[in-house]
Design an enzyme around this catalytic site. Structure first.
Site, PDB file in Angstrom:
ATOM      1  N   HIS A  12       0.814  -1.210   0.000  1.00 12.80           N
ATOM      2  CA  HIS A  12       0.000   0.000   0.000  1.00 12.80           C
ATOM      3  C   HIS A  12       0.853   1.268   0.000  1.00 12.80           C
ATOM      4  O   HIS A  12       2.032   1.247   0.366  1.00 12.80           O
ATOM      5  CB  HIS A  12      -0.924   0.012   1.220  1.00 12.80           C
ATOM      6  CG  HIS A  12      -0.170   0.041   2.530  1.00 12.80           C
ATOM      7  ND1 HIS A  12       0.370   1.198   3.064  1.00 12.80           N
ATOM      8  CD2 HIS A  12       0.141  -0.948   3.395  1.00 12.80           C
ATOM      9  CE1 HIS A  12       0.973   0.931   4.197  1.00 12.80           C
ATOM     10  NE2 HIS A  12       0.861  -0.371   4.425  1.00 12.80           N
ATOM     11  N   GLU A  86      -2.032  -7.110   7.572  1.00 13.89           N
ATOM     12  CA  GLU A  86      -0.724  -7.074   8.208  1.00 13.89           C
ATOM     13  C   GLU A  86      -0.756  -7.901   9.489  1.00 13.89           C
ATOM     14  O   GLU A  86      -1.822  -8.267  10.003  1.00 13.89           O
ATOM     15  CB  GLU A  86      -0.356  -5.605   8.499  1.00 13.89           C
ATOM     16  CG  GLU A  86       1.040  -5.376   9.058  1.00 13.89           C
ATOM     17  CD  GLU A  86       2.119  -5.956   8.171  1.00 13.89           C
ATOM     18  OE1 GLU A  86       2.360  -7.179   8.268  1.00 13.89           O
ATOM     19  OE2 GLU A  86       2.732  -5.206   7.389  1.00 13.89           O
TER      20      GLU A  86
END
Length: 216
Positions: A12, A86
């Site tokens: 990202h 994550e």
């Protein structure tokens, strides 16, 4: 090696937490102005690639990056996947990297082995099983995956350690910058890591500090 699919793994774009070296883990942070610009630049870099499937973490910073990329890919839908999140960092989430230490009592933190197991389970389901279900065709299928630095690095190292992935000469699994591109060419049984953490398409703005890649 006959290539069945190409998997493009994108980290990202930058968030304010990246800039401030704050450990995000599974906090749902947003892209900042630089991150949006980075997403637009990686979208331009990937424009020549025609994606058959697009997946992203369901956290906003990854899903927004994916949405910006798919603006260049009309007709390709995005599927959000919690397994692409994550690593969960428990009490460290929201803390400044290097200024706090993990307590031995923090049982909420996702352990390294558990994180690697999650990454490999995602790979087996979404890549290995998916590849086996595809009808053969002349051109490889292209999969877009937008996730996080810790997840991408953990997946790559786990695949290499398992013998399922071989890095090309000179390709090293290390730091994974914001909005960088990693590429795996997969035959259906084994793969080749063609590039890792490539951010050469980013011409403006800092890449940010990858505070997510904490090793415990």
């Amino acid at each position: 090696m006959t290539i069945a699919i190409r998997v493009y793994l994108i980290r990202h774009g930058e968030t304010d937490a990246n800039r401030q070296k704050i450990i995000q883990g599974q906090l749902d942070t947003l892209l900042n102005e630089t991150g949006l610009k980075q997403a637009a630049l990686v979208a331009c870099a990937l424009r020549p690639v025609i994606f058959d499937v697009a997946l992203s973490s369901d956290l906003s910073r990854a899903a927004t990056t994916a949405a910006v990329i798919l603006e260049q890919q009309p007709g390709v839908g995005l599927r959000k996947c919690g397994q692409l999140r994550e690593r969960f960092m428990g009490e460290l989430q929201g803390q400044v990297s290097g200024k706090t230490r993990l307590s031995g009592q923090d049982s909420e933190v996702e352990t390294g082995p558990a994180f690697a197991k999650r990454a490999m389970a995602w790979w087996r389901k979404e890549v290995v099983e998916y590849t086996a279900s595809l009808p053969p065709r002349t051109n490889p299928y292209n999969i877009l995956v937008v996730s996080h630095g810790g997840f991408i690095g953990t997946l790559m190292r786990s695949l290499i350690q398992s013998g399922g992935l071989r890095p090309e000469k000179g390709v090293v699994v290390g730091h994974c910058p914001n909005a960088s591109v990693s590429l795996i060419e997969w035959s259906g049984r084994k793969g080749k890591l063609v590039q890792y953490g490539d951010a050469s398409h980013l011409s403006t703005g800092p890449l940010g500090h990858n505070a997510d890649e904490i090793r415990i």
